[in-house]
Motif scaffolding. Structure first.
Motif, short mmCIF file in Angstrom:
data_model
loop_
_atom_site.label_atom_id
_atom_site.label_comp_id
_atom_site.label_asym_id
_atom_site.label_seq_id
_atom_site.Cartn_x
_atom_site.Cartn_y
_atom_site.Cartn_z
N ASP A 411 0.80 -1.22 0.00
CA ASP A 411 0.00 0.00 0.00
C ASP A 411 0.84 1.27 0.00
OD1 ASP A 411 -2.59 -1.12 -0.19
OD2 ASP A 411 -2.27 -1.94 1.81
N THR A 412 2.12 1.12 -0.25
CA THR A 412 3.00 2.29 -0.35
C THR A 412 2.73 3.04 -1.65
OG1 THR A 412 4.68 0.93 0.68
CG2 THR A 412 5.41 3.01 -0.29
N PRO A 413 2.49 4.35 -1.56
CA PRO A 413 2.39 5.12 -2.80
C PRO A 413 3.77 5.17 -3.46
CG PRO A 413 1.50 6.34 -0.92
CD PRO A 413 2.25 5.17 -0.37
N ILE A 414 3.81 4.91 -4.77
CA ILE A 414 5.09 4.86 -5.46
C ILE A 414 5.61 6.27 -5.70
CG2 ILE A 414 6.22 4.18 -7.62
CD1 ILE A 414 4.03 2.02 -7.86
N ASP A 415 6.74 6.61 -5.14
CA ASP A 415 7.49 7.79 -5.59
C ASP A 415 8.97 7.59 -5.25
OD1 ASP A 415 7.91 8.60 -2.96
OD2 ASP A 415 6.60 10.36 -3.08
N TYR A 416 9.82 8.49 -5.71
CA TYR A 416 11.27 8.32 -5.54
C TYR A 416 11.62 8.06 -4.08
CZ TYR A 416 12.01 10.10 -10.28
OH TYR A 416 12.01 10.28 -11.63
N ASP A 417 11.12 8.94 -3.21
CA ASP A 417 11.58 8.92 -1.82
C ASP A 417 11.03 7.73 -1.05
OD1 ASP A 417 12.83 11.63 -2.17
OD2 ASP A 417 10.76 12.02 -2.71
N ASN A 418 9.76 7.36 -1.30
CA ASN A 418 9.20 6.20 -0.61
C ASN A 418 9.96 4.93 -0.93
OD1 ASN A 418 7.25 7.60 0.73
ND2 ASN A 418 5.62 7.15 -0.73
N LEU A 419 10.29 4.75 -2.21
CA LEU A 419 10.95 3.50 -2.58
C LEU A 419 12.35 3.43 -1.96
CD1 LEU A 419 9.88 2.98 -6.31
CD2 LEU A 419 9.01 1.88 -4.26
N ILE A 420 13.04 4.56 -1.92
CA ILE A 420 14.38 4.57 -1.31
C ILE A 420 14.26 4.28 0.19
CG2 ILE A 420 16.30 6.08 -0.65
CD1 ILE A 420 16.16 7.21 -3.50
N ALA A 421 13.25 4.87 0.82
CA ALA A 421 13.08 4.64 2.26
C ALA A 421 12.87 3.16 2.56
CB ALA A 421 11.90 5.46 2.77
N LEU A 422 12.30 2.41 1.60
CA LEU A 422 12.05 0.99 1.84
C LEU A 422 13.22 0.12 1.39
CD1 LEU A 422 8.34 0.74 0.64
CD2 LEU A 422 9.19 0.93 2.98
N GLY A 423 14.32 0.75 0.98
CA GLY A 423 15.50 -0.03 0.60
C GLY A 423 15.49 -0.45 -0.86
N SER A 424 14.59 0.13 -1.65
CA SER A 424 14.62 -0.15 -3.08
C SER A 424 14.84 1.18 -3.79
CB SER A 424 13.33 -0.81 -3.54
OG SER A 424 13.41 -1.12 -4.91
N MET A 425 14.51 1.26 -5.05
CA MET A 425 14.56 2.55 -5.73
C MET A 425 13.68 2.52 -6.96
SD MET A 425 18.40 2.25 -7.28
CE MET A 425 18.35 3.57 -8.45
N MET A 426 13.42 3.71 -7.51
CA MET A 426 12.59 3.82 -8.70
C MET A 426 13.32 3.19 -9.88
SD MET A 426 9.67 5.37 -9.61
CE MET A 426 9.39 6.95 -8.88
N GLY A 427 14.62 3.48 -9.97
CA GLY A 427 15.40 2.98 -11.10
C GLY A 427 14.81 3.49 -12.39
N SER A 428 15.01 2.75 -13.45
CA SER A 428 14.51 3.22 -14.72
C SER A 428 13.09 2.73 -14.95
CB SER A 428 15.42 2.78 -15.85
OG SER A 428 15.48 1.38 -15.87
N GLY A 429 12.59 1.85 -14.10
CA GLY A 429 11.19 1.47 -14.21
C GLY A 429 10.92 -0.01 -14.43
N GLY A 430 11.91 -0.86 -14.19
CA GLY A 430 11.61 -2.29 -14.23
C GLY A 430 10.78 -2.63 -13.00
N MET A 431 9.77 -3.48 -13.16
CA MET A 431 8.98 -3.92 -12.01
C MET A 431 8.68 -5.40 -12.19
SD MET A 431 5.45 -2.44 -10.41
CE MET A 431 5.99 -0.86 -9.87
N ILE A 432 9.38 -6.23 -11.42
CA ILE A 432 9.26 -7.67 -11.61
C ILE A 432 8.54 -8.29 -10.42
CG2 ILE A 432 10.54 -9.81 -11.98
CD1 ILE A 432 12.75 -8.06 -13.21
N VAL A 433 7.44 -8.96 -10.72
CA VAL A 433 6.60 -9.53 -9.67
C VAL A 433 6.98 -10.99 -9.45
CG1 VAL A 433 4.22 -10.06 -9.01
CG2 VAL A 433 4.74 -7.96 -10.28
N MET A 434 7.05 -11.38 -8.17
CA MET A 434 7.39 -12.77 -7.86
C MET A 434 6.30 -13.41 -7.03
SD MET A 434 11.27 -11.89 -7.05
CE MET A 434 11.52 -10.23 -7.61
N ASP A 435 6.09 -14.70 -7.25
CA ASP A 435 5.07 -15.40 -6.47
C ASP A 435 5.71 -16.45 -5.58
OD1 ASP A 435 5.67 -17.57 -8.02
OD2 ASP A 435 3.77 -17.59 -9.12
N GLU A 436 4.86 -17.26 -4.94
CA GLU A 436 5.35 -18.23 -3.97
C GLU A 436 6.38 -19.21 -4.54
OE1 GLU A 436 1.95 -21.19 -3.34
OE2 GLU A 436 0.91 -19.48 -4.20
N ASN A 437 6.41 -19.35 -5.86
CA ASN A 437 7.37 -20.29 -6.45
C ASN A 437 8.73 -19.67 -6.75
OD1 ASN A 437 5.32 -22.07 -6.32
ND2 ASN A 437 4.95 -22.20 -8.52
#
Ligand SMILES: Cc1cc2nc3c(=O)[nH]c(=O)nc-3n(C[C@H](O)[C@H](O)[C@H](O)COP(=O)(O)O)c2cc1C
Ligand code: SF4
Ligand code: SF4
Ligand code: SF4
Ligand code: FES
Lengths: 597, 124
Positions: A411-437
């Motif tokens: 439920d985090t709103p995506i922006d530059y600062d929020n993503l960095i605060a969570l230990g990730s980053m915006m980067g150029s925009g790759g978004m890879i989803v992973m499931d239980e496998n």
């Protein structure tokens, strides 16, 4: 009759690889055979974003959205829809979600697009990229004309600063400020560079903009040139993007023909021209100082900053480097005003961001969302969630430089600062989803494998440190890791972040650090219990026959390693010493009696 | 390109070309074009709508075709939807009627009562 309908066939790289060029030709032939060629136009466009469902065809003005179109469908679509006005249902788009499965959706109703706000991608999939008139019909070059005839360079910079646009290439540096810093430096020559290197694995937003709307980038570069006082621009693009290169080249020539590049544009006395420089596709060449070295014909290696490119850039002259997507926003900001742009997004991140949505998600493709949209909205409302009813586990943003976020971050709103605060980053925009496998240790290994390959080798922490980290990760996935290794990993990671010269090394440990922080249990399971909970790391798997076995002997006959024994109608047994973990017995068993532990 | 006026001219010419692709919130004209409709002469009617809408610069009007409207005996059938989605069904529409429907209904906002399906059906 005048043109009454237009058939738009996607000509993005994704759809081209599933024969969309031949589909376009088939439409032309069929429409002609039906005698409709005067009233129906066939147009090839750039990517629509929903590449997963490609090849995509949209019929206007009805806005009928066809997906997975094959060459064999074309005759039917023509005779049914174009001639008789009946939607050809078998290929009409249907939503991926169960409730919506039965309903045919027109383009304007497709859930994938509903939550999106397309600014950078405004013309992708709307116009023919080979036709400058269509681009102009959608307002191309209006903003350039406005700048040259109404604004001073200082005013242009002022608008960009107030708009709050930040770099979309990864760093998030304020664009207006970057332009201002460069404009202040006096020099006989300055340069505008467009960074179209796009090395992040899985990312393709810059490619899509260049394929679908090259004029937006050309126009923005000219505006930037006017603002900083440059008369020459370079687009640095990887040679692996032949379609984008071809369309950009063609667009540059058309712009020259129209006098939108060249001398005395709009009679203002301002000259500007653009050349293309091809890169060999090394990830590190996307870093701005390495990119400049590469254009100059040197080895693509980063150097120390300062001096920043705004002071000493290409051939020692003041230069600005902007990412493709950053530039694609510029003309709209000028035309619609900074007030409009800065009203979109969050407090410190204005406008939209394009993401390449991939991995375990139903609708893979390109999405452009206002900053502040939550990860949940992107993954579930636009992406349709994980396929086959699997549980969501993590999402990696920022590619090899970013980190893994988990369900608690959705439920985090995506922006530059929020993503960095969570230990990730915006980067150029790759978004890879992973499931239980997906195994998170394996995911970290995948990204580190990439950075080890791509490290340019100039500094020891990055060159050697990432290799040591990779060795440890491989050890863990084989079940040979120790708890001490986890501490060593963390120490190495922090050291590399601190001591590396460029962003590649500084961010390379992020995938490891974030998975260690969010999925430590999974590392511990590999190290202590010698198990891979997701069932991915082969050396840690054991195949076992349960008492569901009816003794049909099928698995015994098919095992490539002769690892299975047992008599007809009796429970079988797998010898773990012989088993090579190929998994074929699990799939073949009619009773699902073989399980992985 | 020497002036903004020149650019504007190109833009206006091109805009009509891509106008088909932008969503509109005005009237929507739908011509029934299945086999029965085509036999009954729906194609020239569709052409007349497309041409006249363009000639009169009615930018906000969409003209499309649809399959059989289920009134094969009274083809060509044309439906007009207003911005609120209210439907008017016209029957036995011929090229000569197109201008009347455009002028009276789409520009003037008044239904051409004598050509509506109900009136024509009632008369038979
Ligand atoms: C290893 C590395 C790779 C990069 N790759 C890219 C890239 O492919 N495209 C890009 O636009 N920026 C890339 N960057 C960021 C650029 O150095 C630079 O910040 C950016 O092009 C500036 O443009 P912007 O302000 O418009 O984002 C990379 C940075 C690093 C450290
Ligand atoms: S951090 Fe890595 S990629 Fe960057 S300069 Fe050093 S060795 Fe090269
Ligand atoms: S295939 Fe399944 S049921 Fe048949 S012998 Fe093997 S484990 Fe038993
Ligand atoms: S996983 Fe492969 S090697 Fe192992 S028992 Fe099954 S079929 Fe044989
Ligand atoms: S390439 Fe066709 S939709 Fe992306």
């Amino acid at each position: 009759m005048l043109v009454r309908a237009q058939v738009l066939v996607c000509g993005g790289t994704g759809c081209l690889s599933s024969k969309s060029k031949q589909i376009k030709e088939a439409f032309e032939e069929n429409v002609k055979a039906l005698g409709l060629d005067n009233e129906i136009q066939i147009i090839q466009t750039g990517c629509f974003g929903l590449c997963e469902r490609g090849p995509i065809v949209i019929v206007y003005p009805d806005q009928t959205f066809y997906s997975h179109v094959a060459i064999d469908d074309v005759a039917k679509i023509c005779s049914e829809h174009l001639l008789k006005g009946r939607i050809y249902e078998p290929k009409a788009y249907k939503e991926a979600t169960e409730e919506e499965l039965a309903k045919i959706k027109s383009f304007g109703e497709v859930g994938f697009y509903n939550k999106q706000l397309r600014i950078a991608l405004r013309n992708c999939g709307m116009i023919n990229p080979f036709d400058i008139n269509e681009a102009i019909g959608r307002n191309a070059y209006q903003a350039l004309g406005k700048c040259l005839t109404e604004y001073t360079p200082e005013q242009v910079i002022d608008i960009m600063k107030k708009a709050g646009l930040r770099g979309r290439g990864g760093g998030g540096f304020p664009t207006g400020l970057k332009w201002e810093l460069c404009a202040k430096n006096q020099a006989d020559q300055k340069y505008v560079i467009c960074n179209a290197d796009e090395g992040d694995p899985g990312a393709f937003m810059d490619r899509s903009v260049l394929e679908g709307d090259p004029h937006s980038v050309i126009e923005a570069m000219a505006i930037a040139g006017y603002a900083i006082g440059a008369t020459m621009g370079y687009v640095y693009i990887r040679a692996e993007y032949p379609v984008a290169v071809e369309r950009l080249q063609y667009a540059i020539e058309q712009a020259r023909e129209y006098g939108l590049l060249g001398k005395d544009i709009f009679g203002s006395g301002f000259d500007f021209d653009i050349d293309i420089r091809l890169g060999a596709g090394a990830f590190v060449c996307g870093e701005e100082t390495a990119l400049i070295a590469s254009i100059e014909g040197e080895r693509g290696m980063p150097r120390n900053k300062p001096p920043f490119p705004a002071q000493k850039g290409l051939w020692g002259k003041p230069s600005i480097i902007n990412n493709v997507e950053t530039l694609a926003n510029v003309p709209v900001i000028i035309l619609n005003g900074w007030e409009w742009f800065s009203s979109i997004g969050t407090e410190k991140s204005k406008g939209t961001k394009v993401f390449a949505l991939g991995g375990k998600i139903k609708n893979t493709g390109l999405v452009e969302i206002p900053m502040g949209t939550t990860l949940r909205e992107v993954i579930y409302d636009i992406g349709g969630g994980c396929p086959n009813g699997k549980a969501f586990k993590a999402v990696q943003t920022g590619g090899p430089s970013g980190g893994c976020l988990t369900a608690k971050h959705l439920d985090t709103p995506i922006d530059y600062d929020n993503l960095i605060a969570l230990g990730s980053m915006m980067g150029s925009g790759g978004m890879i989803v992973m499931d239980e496998n997906n195994c998170m240790v394996d995911v970290a290994r995948f990204f580190l494998d990439f950075t080890v390959d791509e490290s340019c080798g100039k500094c020891t922490p990055c060159r050697e440190g990432t290799k040591r980290m990779l060795e440890i990760l491989k050890k863990i996935t084989k079940g040979e890791g120790t708890m001490e290794d986890l501490t060593t990993l963390e120490n190495l990671a922090l050291m590399i972040k601190d001591a590396s010269l460029c962003g590649l090394g500084q961010s390379a440990p992020n995938p490891v650090l974030s998975t260690l922080a969010n999925f430590r249990d999974e590392y511990v399971a590999h190290v202590v219990d010698k198990k891979c909970p997701a069932g991915v790391c082969k050396p840690l798997l054991t195949f076992v026959v349960t008492d569901q076995c009816i003794g049909c002997t099928k698995c015994k006959r098919n095992c490539p390693a002769d690892a299975i024994s047992g008599e007809l109608r009796q429970q079988h047994f797998i010898d773990p010493a012989k088993c090579i973990k190929c998994g074929s017995c699990v799939k073949g068993c009619p009773k699902n009696a073989i399980v992985v532990q | 390109m020497k002036s903004l006026a020149e650019l504007k001219k190109i833009r206006e010419e091109a805009a009509s070309k891509i106008n088909l692709r932008t969503a509109k919130d005005g009237y929507r004209v739908v011509v029934g074009m299945a086999t029965c409709g085509i036999t009954a002469g729906a194609r020239p009617v569709l052409a007349a709508f497309v041409d006249q809408v363009a000639a009169k610069n009615l930018d906000n009007v969409t003209v499309t075709q649809v399959g059989c409207l289920g009134e094969c005996a009274l083809e060509p059938v044309v439906e007009v939807f207003d911005a609120q989605g209210n439907r008017t069904t016209y029957a036995e529409v011929h090229v000569a009627d197109v201008e009347t429907i455009i002028e009276q209904h789409i520009i003037g906002g008044n239904v051409v009562t004598e050509k509506t399906l109900e009136v024509i059906k009632a008369a038979k």
